[in-house]
Design an enzyme around this catalytic site. Structure first.
Site, PDB file in Angstrom:
ATOM      1  N   HIS A 169      -3.361  -5.657  -0.073  1.00 27.99           N
ATOM      2  CA  HIS A 169      -3.080  -5.848   1.270  1.00 27.99           C
ATOM      3  C   HIS A 169      -3.657  -7.074   1.475  1.00 27.99           C
ATOM      4  CE1 HIS A 169      -2.728  -2.020   4.138  1.00 27.99           C
ATOM      5  NE2 HIS A 169      -3.487  -1.522   3.022  1.00 27.99           N
ATOM      6  N   CYS A 183       1.142  -1.243  -0.309  1.00 29.68           N
ATOM      7  CA  CYS A 183       0.067  -0.155  -0.023  1.00 29.68           C
ATOM      8  C   CYS A 183       1.117   1.130  -0.474  1.00 29.68           C
ATOM      9  CB  CYS A 183      -0.326  -0.002   0.715  1.00 29.68           C
ATOM     10  SG  CYS A 183      -2.452   0.768   0.648  1.00 29.68           S
ATOM     11  N   GLU A 232      -1.344  -9.638   3.301  1.00 33.04           N
ATOM     12  CA  GLU A 232      -1.437 -10.163   4.278  1.00 33.04           C
ATOM     13  C   GLU A 232      -2.964 -10.283   4.913  1.00 33.04           C
ATOM     14  OE1 GLU A 232      -1.538  -5.788   5.479  1.00 33.04           O
ATOM     15  OE2 GLU A 232      -0.912  -6.546   3.611  1.00 33.04           O
TER      16      GLU A 232
END
Length: 550
Positions: free
Chosen positions: A518, A383, A520
């Site tokens: 993102h 990001c 994750e």
């Protein structure tokens, strides 16, 4: 009909209700039950999207674009069910919904009160969240009630849970209470009185826990458990010792070995097959017997509260599991780099710059990115980390002096990163924003599938397309992309409709990737994540290049 398990907390906050709820869900799922989880937050904010990471920790983004509590990240990592907007709601959302109904006249002139209107709304939200999973065929919904028993903010949620249990009847709901048993060093003993008082407070509300999860820094002796049992009126075998461990992925086995799932199933009148926790055993074995070790430098500005990067830290652990590597994460304050330089980065095997907002600390992050680029250190930018990588490249390679983001410098001579003013959401609706738009609920959020450029590192990692979650307002400015690409930067993925850059890489670098999304949020211990696994393998190769004997 869906059955419910309500998880409450007592004495103090931050005991790990989310981990406990997720672990119980993992055990029940291993027994063949269709499980989902919900988180009820007692704060008045509509969602945590505008809350400081120092106040709240990470904001977890769901597939459908909801900004939610970080516990939903734990839920997705522990069970197979994907969380959605309806799996997390706050006092703010409840009151907002009730007030809308009052304005429409839905209450037919009645006086709107906490009981029954607020508590009924909470029950409706809980039922809606439970029905959203498994095509409405959820066997068990585990509902974590945020806050601490005794706090005024949590009372409407606890009252709603009590009413649901009463209304649904026998074997329809169970209550699990997580509490603290502190060790007093000066006395050399564990103290059970706070737990006794916490359970008494819960019983005053009309809730009688089926199981107590007693948190301590050590195993709780049987005589202390017996004391808790007697004063709390909870059977001894339902007073569960939950001690500190070095990995949260050991908690399902800990709870199962003490029969928590049997207690819950008995309370709910369920007789599912035995639990199979072999997958969790294998994960723990991989964690405890790594074959390699790497050190990752995470350069950010919220490093004093690592909960701000919870999903990211866990994703690196997952990558370690799937590469048989012990991943050591060093959290480095980017402002410290601004003050002291990049000397502190020299021992790192790889560098990562996570997402974030605001100008503070950005020049330190850019310095770390430049160090990674110039020294061949594997770099992953997420990001903001991708945006800053583009800014660094523009300044020092593409010859765009003064390049910056309009977030930090609205009058930058080369705004290589700028505000997204128009895009299409998941439902095909065109969203428009400008610098005067509200901060809350106005970002580009949720999952989006994008094609990947053939022959790139990104394609070797993801395949032909990528489907990841977003949470951002700013994007790489397409006006500057031709100049950046002419200097050697590759945009390896773009959105299919707006043509917004989603991934970038440097082909002449061992491993240098930036992603606007993102990743994750979609990593799990079961499956890992291809991007993080590739990153850790690159870190291992980097370590071997620097020290072949390592």
């Amino acid at each position: 009909m869906t059955k419910y398990v309500f998880v409450t907390g007592g004495v103090v906050s931050s005991l790990g209700k989310g981990i406990a709820a997720a672990s119980l869900a993992a055990i029940l799922e291993s027994r063949g039950l269709q499980v989902t989880l919900l988180k009820l937050d007692p704060y008045i904010n509509v969602d945590p999207g505008t809350m400081s990471p120092f106040q709240h920790g990470e904001v977890f983004v769901t597939e459908d674009g909801a900004e939610t509590d970080l516990d939903l990240g734990h839920y997705e990592r522990f069970i197979s069910t994907k969380m959605r907007r309806v799996n997390n709601f706050t006092t703010g959302q409840i009151y907002e919904s009730v007030l809308r109904k009052e304005r429409r006249g839905d209450y037919l002139g009645k006086t709107v009160q906490v009981i029954p209107h607020i508590t009924n709304e909470i029950q409706d939200f809980v039922a809606r969240g439970a029905d959203s999973a498994w095509q409405g065929n959820t066997d068990v919904a585990i509902v974590e009630i945020g806050g601490t028993v005794g706090d005024i903010e949590s009372l409407p949620f606890l009252e709603a849970a009590r009413q649901m249990s009463l209304r649904m009847g026998r074997n329809s709901a169970a209550f699990v209470h997580l509490t603290l048993v502190p060790y007093i060093a000066s006395a050399g003993e564990l103290k059970t009185k706070p737990t006794q008082h916490s359970v008494q407070k819960l019983r005053e509300i009309g809730i009688y826990p089926n199981a107590l999860l007693c948190r301590a820094d050590r195993r709780i002796p049987d005589d202390e458990r017996a004391k808790i049992s007697m004063f709390s009126n909870v059977p001894l075998d339902a007073v569960i010792s939950v001690w500190d461990v070095d990995s949260i992925y050991k908690i399902p086995a800990m709870l199962h070995q003490q029969g928590v799932d049997n207690i819950v199933c008995e309370a709910l009148g369920l007789t599912p097959p035995p639990a199979d926790l072999s997958m969790w055993d294998n994960l723990v074995d991989a964690l405890e017997h790594p074959q390699h070790e790497v050190t990752i430098g995470m350069v950010g500005k919220y490093v004093d509260l690592t909960e701000s990067y919870k999903s990211l830290s866990e994703a690196l652990v997952h990558a370690g599991i799937h590469t048989r590597s012990k991943v050591k994460i060093e959290y480095i304050d980017s402002e410290d780099i601004e003050a002291r330089g990049t000397e502190q980065l020299k021992h790192l095997d790889a560098i990562l710059v996570p997402g974030g907002f605001g100008k503070r600390g950005t020049e330190g992050k850019i310095a770390a990115i430049r160090y990674a680029r110039e020294n061949g250190v594997p770099y992953l930018g997420i990001c903001l980390g991708m945006q800053l990588a583009v800014i660094e490249f523009a300044r020092h390679v593409a010859g765009l002096g003064g390049a910056n983001s309009t977030e930090f410098d609205p009058s930058a001579p080369h705004p290589v990163v700028a505000l997204i003013t128009e895009w299409m959401d998941r439902e095909g609706k065109v969203e428009k924003r400008d610098t005067n738009s509200d901060l809350g609920g106005t970002m580009r959020k949720g999952a989006q599938r994008c094609p990947i450029k053939p022959g790139t590192l990104a394609q070797s990692i993801y395949g032909d397309d990528v489907n990841e979650r977003h949470r951002h307002r700013y994007e790489v400015n397409n006006v500057y992309v031709p100049r950046l690409e002419a200097a050697g930067l590759v945009i390896s993925a773009r959105t299919p409709t707006e043509n917004l850059p989603e991934m970038m890489e440097l082909p002449n670098h061992p491993w240098f990737v930036g992603v606007q999304f993102h990743p994750e949020f979609t990593s799990t211990p079961r499956d890992g994540h291809p991007l993080f696994s590739s990153y850790i393998r690159a870190a291992l190769e980097s370590k071997n290049r620097r020290d072949p004997q390592a």
